[in-house]
Design an enzyme around this catalytic site. Structure first.
Site, PDB file in Angstrom:
ATOM      1  N   LYS A  82     -23.660 -47.913 -82.276  1.00 44.83           N
ATOM      2  CA  LYS A  82     -22.851 -46.857 -82.901  1.00 44.83           C
ATOM      3  C   LYS A  82     -22.541 -45.773 -81.877  1.00 44.83           C
ATOM      4  CE  LYS A  82     -22.937 -43.903 -87.090  1.00 44.83           C
ATOM      5  NZ  LYS A  82     -23.775 -43.496 -88.239  1.00 44.83           N
ATOM      6  N   SER A 157     -21.475 -43.893 -92.625  1.00 41.85           N
ATOM      7  CA  SER A 157     -20.686 -43.648 -91.445  1.00 41.85           C
ATOM      8  C   SER A 157     -20.777 -44.761 -90.389  1.00 41.85           C
ATOM      9  CB  SER A 157     -21.109 -42.327 -90.816  1.00 41.85           C
ATOM     10  OG  SER A 157     -22.445 -42.388 -90.359  1.00 41.85           O
ATOM     11  N   SER A 181     -26.028 -43.860 -94.222  1.00 45.14           N
ATOM     12  CA  SER A 181     -25.017 -44.329 -93.269  1.00 45.14           C
ATOM     13  C   SER A 181     -25.277 -45.685 -92.639  1.00 45.14           C
ATOM     14  CB  SER A 181     -24.814 -43.298 -92.170  1.00 45.14           C
ATOM     15  OG  SER A 181     -24.025 -42.242 -92.644  1.00 45.14           O
TER      16      SER A 181
END
Lengths: 486, 476
Positions: A82, A157, A181
């Site tokens: 990420k 996210s 997330s």
């Protein structure tokens, strides 16, 4: 002869084949990049791809593996990370304009550990800007699409990480979870995602959103991969004061464990939330209850109970996370790195314009919210009160875990929404986090595993929540479930 | 005119003597190329995290215990949020809600007897970087070498009533902290900084007047001038029927005037909240006991011991123990040469004279005890005379030169064989009748030539003073 794609293997299986000399690291990369070639244009899982670096790494790793110097369960596996995890020499943008040109000189501790274990990092995945959002639509670099239905969001996210694993654009990925997330995008994309107990994985090098809630964790193809990745990235890091020294991080050991007699609680409140607008989808409810039934068949004792305080989790979370974010994001000011408004400006104009142009609207909304709840005159009424509710929520979980080994519930009230549907109604988007955020407020571990599909063929996930340091119970139950349904 | 009383409280920042910064492993050494003592943590890079240096807690605890403070055994760090480029995260990690020490006092001597000055709290925090304006490029640059250097802020109660009391309090604090080894407390270098909160009120009244806070005070003298100036300014305002505005003022010591920096209205909202990146600090009873036990001898105890151990006047003891550095130097030198009286004399006379002449503080003394002891040993052995000793001392004071080597190299050793020197001088007198005649006829300068000849004949080893004296005697 056309070789069969390695993508049908899990990360752990792939690494075993690589170590056995049956698959080359570059072959796995070839397969991953073939999918990327075909699908990335539409899906947009990545902010940065490092193909050349990946092949260089692969050759180096292959040599090590060949001479037996690398035996980790993840050796040679192509990974995605990420984009809020710092990677030395590779841009780390948090999907924000303000960090568009930021290249760290250091790697996050979790990334370092993954690399030391022989993972090949092929790129940085798209996310909601600074991890603020539940759809990956707040990214400055554009949306990521759900591989199951490209008109739908992948969740967020960590949407890029989840979509990349689901599409076969990597074998596994790292994400971060502040209010769901990892678990929610894993659920929307039909993969397995895990958030460990707060303090299990070092936050060093994770660009902070809500420091007291943020944890790094895996998104992977199955429970075994999750356990293996978590085992690698969990560490007591002296560079992170909130990191915890644990001796029980041999998570893969829990996989074969029997769950006979395991006590599983289902919070009745999770299924009675329609009055506040979150509206649990009946198909989701049925799939989750079905998963509970499977565990019951394996010998678990399932019981309903009242968790209480569930409806307070959302306002509490958005107060604390926004307060911390408003302070954490102050360093992005155009002075030291990242975006700065062009031209000569007086200092305060420079700050104002840089931050106005550099941050997207969701980030600005949370900075304003956080600044407000910390401002003098409101601190006690909002921030302190939220801290008190946080303590009460933890207490409610403590009481539950006196009775149960695990709590089982939905990950999200619905399956993946359509693109554009959520941002028009942020409050509704916030309410979608109802099942995941109390876990962060209490610092607990939780895992999201696929448990079916709705009538549109969209994945549904079930969440197992454990008491602090009880990842092994979750992994044992999740693994038994997975074995039963596959 | 009405009679006014001045009410003063101080906020004193002290830079702690740790080798590394408060939240990272970077060096705290003074100087160094800009940004050479930095890392991702003290430059506020994304993803970096602070880790508390326990030595900082140790020092803060030592200062708190020596100033009779209560200890918050559960204390926390808070973030103070404000935007400024010297502050890389745009928040300073400090302590607001639970400072490590609170409710203490120090005792000062005043003409009307001893007085307790209350300490409201002592908290730990990090220093900021430094902005440098580049006139040439017309831009501002920032140096983060000081960013993250540990500080304690000692906040007094408004218990002081005059500049004298303020100086006495600061001297007392400085000595305590220096004796603890927690800081060198140099005002000029900024390792000790004081902000003065001052208000005036009519004599005999109880309430507090509106106060101002004065910053940029770099010496005790500046503090005294600033207090006098601010007191006069506030009284003038009140006498004119105007009111004092609560504000922060910057003292300009060259102009001897302060000007307003910011008023209460535009005071910032710092949005303090507990730093989630740091865990609370638990200070156990054992830790407190250990720090107490390890507390070094403080000044009062040292003075008492000097009176007992060394035969030197009280006045000397007062001066010598008035600086931890000087006291350390004194004791180390005495330990080598066992001559307390003589060591004290060197410190009291020549050292103080040179410090004054060069505008230095006792903390700046750089010569080593070994060298002062050697100098004393040489004079004792009559290897050099007192005027040579002073000359050598001045050199030693300057750059810690080894006096033995210096005397050797410069041939300053007294000619020990007086008979031999006498013979040489007699020979020179015989060989230079013209100069002798000149001298005797009143041209006293002529002796210089004869001295020069003598130095030449002894290859520079003779003591020119001695030669001068002996020649004078021979020619008279």
């Amino acid at each position: 002869m056309m070789q069969e794609s390695t993508l049908k293997y899990t990360a752990v299986e792939l690494s075993e084949l690589i170590k056995a000399g049956q698959v080359k690291v570059t072959e796995a990369l070839d397969d991953v990049f073939a999918v990327i070639e075909k699908r990335e244009g539409l899906l947009h899982c990545y902010v940065t791809l490092e193909k050349e670096k990946a092949y260089q790494q692969a050759e180096e790793l292959q040599r090590k593996i060949d001479r037996g110097a690398l035996v980790s369960p993840l050796a040679g596996v192509p990974f995605a990370v990420k984009d809020n995890l710092c990677t030395e020499g590779t841009p780390t943008t948090c999907s924000s304009k303000i960090l568009e040109n930021f290249v760290p000189t250091y790697s996050a501790e979790a990334v370092k550990r993954l690399q030391e274990a022989g993972a090949v990092i092929i790129g940085k995945t798209n996310m909601d800007e600074f991890a603020m959002g539940s759809t990956t639509e707040t990214s400055y670099f554009g949306v990521t699409r759900n591989p199951y239905d490209t008109e739908r969001v992948p969740g967020g996210s960590s949407g890029g990480s989840a979509a990349a694993v689901a599409a076969g654009e990597c074998f596994a990925a790292l994400g971060s979870d502040t209010g769901g997330s990892i678990r929610q995008p894993a659920c929307f994309c039909g993969v397995t995602g895990m958030k460990p107990t707060y303090g299990t994985v070092s936050r060093y090098g994770l660009v902070a959103y809500g420091s007291s809630l943020d944890q790094i964790g895996p998104l992977a193809k199955d429970v075994r991969d999750c356990a293996a990745i978590l085992e690698v990235i969990a560490s007591h890091d002296p560079k992170d004061s909130t990191s915890i020294a644990r001796k029980d991080t041999d998570f893969t050991k829990a996989l074969g464990r029997d769950i006979k007699g395991m006590r599983i609680g289902i919070p009745r409140d999770f299924f009675e939330l329609s009055q506040n607008g979150s509206g649990l989808d009946p198909e989701v409810a049925a799939a989750v209850r079905g998963a509970a039934g499977v565990l019951e068949e394996r010998g678990a004792v399932v019981e309903e109970f009242d968790l209480s305080l569930v409806e307070y989790a959302i306002p509490t979370y958005y107060t604390i996370a926004a307060a911390e974010a408003s302070s954490n994001l102050e360093r992005f000011d155009g002075v030291k790195y990242g975006y700065r408004v062009p031209g000569h400006e007086e200092l305060h104009q420079m700050y104002k314009k840089t931050r106005s142009q550099g941050f997207g609207s969701e980030v600005k909304r949370r900075i304003m919210l956080g600044s407000f709840v910390l401002s003098s005159g409101y601190y006690d009424a909002y921030y302190l009160k939220a801290l008190r509710v946080k303590a009460l929520i933890k207490k409610a979980f403590d009481q539950a875990f006196a009775r149960f080994d695990c709590i089982l519930g939905p990950v999200a009230p619905t399956t993946a929404p359509r693109l554009g549907e959520s941002l028009s109604d942020p409050i509704r988007m916030y309410l979608g986090d109802i099942y995941t955020i109390s876990v962060n407020l209490a610092g607990l571990p939780a895992i999201s595993i696929p448990c079916g599909q709705d009538h549109n063929g969209l994945p549904i996930g079930v969440q197992l929540i454990g008491d602090c340091y009880c990842e092994k119970k979750l992994l044992a139950a999740a693994y038994q479930y997975e074995k039963s349904v596959n | 005119m009405k009679q006014y009383e001045t009410v003063i409280g101080l906020e004193v920042h002290v830079e702690l003597a740790t080798k590394t910064k408060i939240f990272c492993g970077c060096s705290t050494a003074f100087g160094g190329a800009p940004n050479s003592h930095t890392c991702p943590v003290c430059t506020g890079m994304p993803g970096s995290l602070p880790v508390l240096n326990r030595q900082v807690v140790e020092y803060a605890l030592a200062v708190g215990l020596a100033t009779n403070c209560e200890i918050h055994q559960y204390c926390k760090f808070d973030r103070k949020n404000y935007f400024y480029p010297d502050n890389p995260q745009n928040y300073q990690i400090s302590q607001l809600y639970l400072p490590i020490c609170h409710d203490g006092y120090v005792e000062i001597e005043t003409p009307s007897g001893n007085k307790k000055i209350g300490i409201h709290e002592i908290h730990m925090e990090e220093d900021a970087g430094k902005l440098i304006h580049d006139e040439w490029e017309d831009c501002s640059l920032v140096d983060y070498n000081r960013s993250g250097v540990p500080l304690i802020e000692i906040v007094s109660e408004p218990d002081m009533r005059s500049a004298d009391e303020v100086i006495a309090y600061l001297e007392k604090l400085r000595l305590i902290i220096q004796y603890l080894g927690a800081s060198d407390c140099k005002l000029q270098e900024g390792s000790m900084r004081a902000d003065v909160n001052l208000s005036v009120r009519e004599m005999g009244t109880d309430g507090l007047g509106t106060r101002t806070e004065m910053k940029n005070l770099n010496s005790f003298k500046a503090i005294v001038r600033a207090i006098d100036g601010e007191r006069a300014r506030q009284i003038e305002l009140l006498e004119e029927g105007k009111s004092v505005i609560q504000e922060t003022r910057r003292w300009d010591d060259n102009k001897e005037y302060s000007y307003a920096m910011r008023s209460k209205e535009d005071a910032q909202d710092y949005r303090y909240f507990p730093d989630p990146d740091l865990v609370p600090v638990y200070i156990s009873d054992e830790w407190i006991a250990r720090v107490k036990k390890a507390q070094p001898e403080l000044r009062t105890e040292k003075m008492a011991r000097y009176r007992k151990e060394f035969d030197i006047p009280d006045y000397d003891i007062d001066i010598i123990t008035g600086s931890k550095h000087m006291a350390d130097l004194f004791e180390a030198t005495v330990a080598i040469c066992h001559q307390p009286k003589k060591v004290s004399n060197w410190l009291m006379v020549e050292t103080l004279r040179l410090l004054k002449e060069k505008g230095l503080e006792p903390e700046d003394i750089s010569f080593s005890p070994r060298h002062l002891a050697s100098l004393i040993e040489m004079t004792d052995a009559k290897e050099i005379n007192s005027s040579v000793a002073k000359e050598v001392f001045a050199v030693m004071f300057e750059n810690d030169t080894d006096p033995v080597r210096y005397v050797e190299e410069h041939g300053l050793k007294s000619q020990s064989n007086a008979g031999e020197l006498m013979q040489i001088l007699e020979k020179i007198i015989a060989q230079n009748p013209q100069s002798v005649a000149d001298y005797r006829s009143g041209k006293k300068k002529a002796i210089g030539y004869l001295v020069g000849q003598a130095m030449k004949a002894t290859a520079g080893k003779a003591d020119p003073g001695l030669v001068n004296r002996m020649l004078g005697e021979l020619l008279s």
